[in-house]
Design an enzyme around this catalytic site. Structure first.
Site, PDB file in Angstrom:
ATOM      1  N   ASP A  82       0.887  -1.146   0.266  1.00 12.83           N
ATOM      2  CA  ASP A  82      -0.042  -0.394  -0.038  1.00 12.83           C
ATOM      3  C   ASP A  82       0.981   1.281  -0.158  1.00 12.83           C
ATOM      4  OD1 ASP A  82      -2.607  -1.877   0.348  1.00 12.83           O
ATOM      5  OD2 ASP A  82      -1.738  -2.071   2.663  1.00 12.83           O
ATOM      6  N   HIS A 131      -3.729  -1.697  -6.629  1.00 12.55           N
ATOM      7  CA  HIS A 131      -2.795  -0.518  -6.724  1.00 12.55           C
ATOM      8  C   HIS A 131      -4.200   0.320  -7.770  1.00 12.55           C
ATOM      9  CE1 HIS A 131       1.455  -2.851  -7.008  1.00 12.55           C
ATOM     10  NE2 HIS A 131       0.893  -2.884  -6.219  1.00 12.55           N
TER      11      HIS A 131
END
Length: 418
Positions: A13, A41
């Site tokens: 992340d 993503h």
């Protein structure tokens, strides 16, 4: 032209998709080399906002081939859905999908879910997409290869072989398991749901080697971060693959790869989703999480929020053998009055900071000056407030590797190149 590997320095992340999307403008191929549908993503560009789970983030460059490498586990139906979503935005998808990649099937997701339920409070924090069982089957030589989709008779034979081994175990360990699909039914389903991308299955090594001979720019994209690596991460709260740059060649189809650049992506603060310990966790983090939009791209789970952990991040940078760092989301720190960096751990077993969940550790902080100016329109390092410059420079000093990119927002042009 260089080969560039983009990897995570933390627990995932970090904003890798945003960095890959930016770099893909000059790439001939954008390659995912491990992982599957268990993380996402987020990419924001002229086409819109996308949460990519299996497609490489370079998919939006019309001159770029998107490669799903042999190191991946591919969820077939969800890949078809993801391709359709991207095509609906007007993208001409150019794919190469490795025949040596492994299929992640619904039975794997079921197994993943049943095991997390069995573990209860001791669960690993899995996204329950079936990633670990799919990789496990590959290691046990019971995996289903993507290339067999082009050989239906072989595909059904191998599925039957897998079911004969797996189903008795599942039904013995999980009495509630009611999986009843036959090998023939699974084969037929697979042939139906993979129809949109089955023509793209190939030996991906060949097109990649051809691009190498042309001195083309190749971009390699990892999922998650160093803290989740199967070997070097916070085991057992890891993913089930190798997320380090060292695996980029093997997982992409170019085992002899020697990348010129390895970019470790790190957030300007710490965040983690799933099980494990975030040493620098903030006492009050709800407002910061909401303002920074820190929720898992795949599950929507709220991420645990913390101050920048220089100990863990430096460990990640070193594991990745990074040549440079991309620092993301520094704009989220604007207005934070209590701004600090963890420069060391205090407590038992501080000599082994790779495994903080096994020790009672507390962070040692260094207070940093804060800023209140909006920095989202800054496009040069010098235009940042002095305090923001000092923050980046201190991180650079602590990492021992230069910060070459600073992201000041989610848009493609909100990037400072140093």
């Amino acid at each position: 032209m260089p080969s560039i590997v983009v990897v995570g320095a933390n627990w995932g992340d970090e904003g890798k998709g945003r960095i890959v999307d930016y770099l893909a403008a000059d790439a001939a191929a954008s390659v995912r080399f491990q992982g599957g549908n268990n993380a996402g993503h987020t990419v924001v560009n002229d086409y819109g906002t996308f949460k990519l789970h299996q497609l490489p983030s370079g998919i939006f460059n019309p001159n770029c081939i998107a490669v799903l490498g042999p190191g991946m586990v591919i969820s077939p139906e969800k890949l078809s859905v993801e391709i359709a979503e991207v095509e609906a935005a007007g993208i001409d998808v150019k794919l190469c999908i490795s025949d040596r990649a492994t299929l992640c099937l619904p039975i794997h997701a079921l197994e993943d879910t049943l095991e997390e339920q069995r573990l209860g409070d001791l669960a690993y924090g899995s996204t329950r997409q079936g990633i670990a069982p799919a990789y496990g089957d590959r290691v046990m030589k019971k995996g289903i290869l993507v290339g067999w989709l082009k050989q239906p008779e072989v595909l059904q034979e191998r599925i039957q072989f897998m079911l004969d081994w797996k189903l008795p175990q599942l039904k013995a360990l999980y009495p509630s398991c009611d999986f009843s699909q036959t090998a023939a039914e699974m084969t037929q389903w697979l042939l139906e749901v993979t129809a949109p991308w089955r023509p793209f299955i190939c030996n991906v090594t060949e097109p990649l080697k051809a691009l190498q001979k042309q001195d083309a720019n190749l971009l390699f994209e990892a999922q998650l971060g160093a803290g989740r690596d199967l070997i070097y991460g916070e085991y057992p709260y890891t993913t089930s693959s190798n997320v380090t740059a060292a695996f980029a060649g093997l997982g992409s189809g170019l085992p002899a790869l020697r990348p010129e650049r390895v970019i470790a992506v790190a957030k300007a603060f710490s965040s983690s989703v799933g099980t494990g310990t975030l040493v620098t966790a903030m006492e009050e983090q709800d407002d910061f999480r909401k303002n920074a939009n820190e929720f898992g791209a795949t599950t929507g789970r709220p991420r645990d929020m913390g101050y920048f952990d220089a100990v863990a991040t430096r460990n990640g940078v070193e594991l990745q053998a990074a040549t440079e760092i991309a620092l993301t989301k520094i704009d989220c720190l604007t207005g934070m009055k209590d701004l600090k960096i963890c420069i060391a751990y205090d407590g038992e077993h501080t000599e082994n900071p790779i495994w903080p969940q096994t020790a009672a550790l507390s962070p040692v902080y260094e207070q940093m000056p804060s800023w209140s100016e909006d920095i989202t329109t800054c496009r040069t390092f010098e235009s940042l407030p002095k305090a923001a410059q000092q923050y980046v420079e201190r991180i650079e000093e602590l990492m021992g590797v230069r910060v070459s990119m600073v992201s000041v927002g989610p848009e493609r042009d909100q990037m400072i190149i140093r």
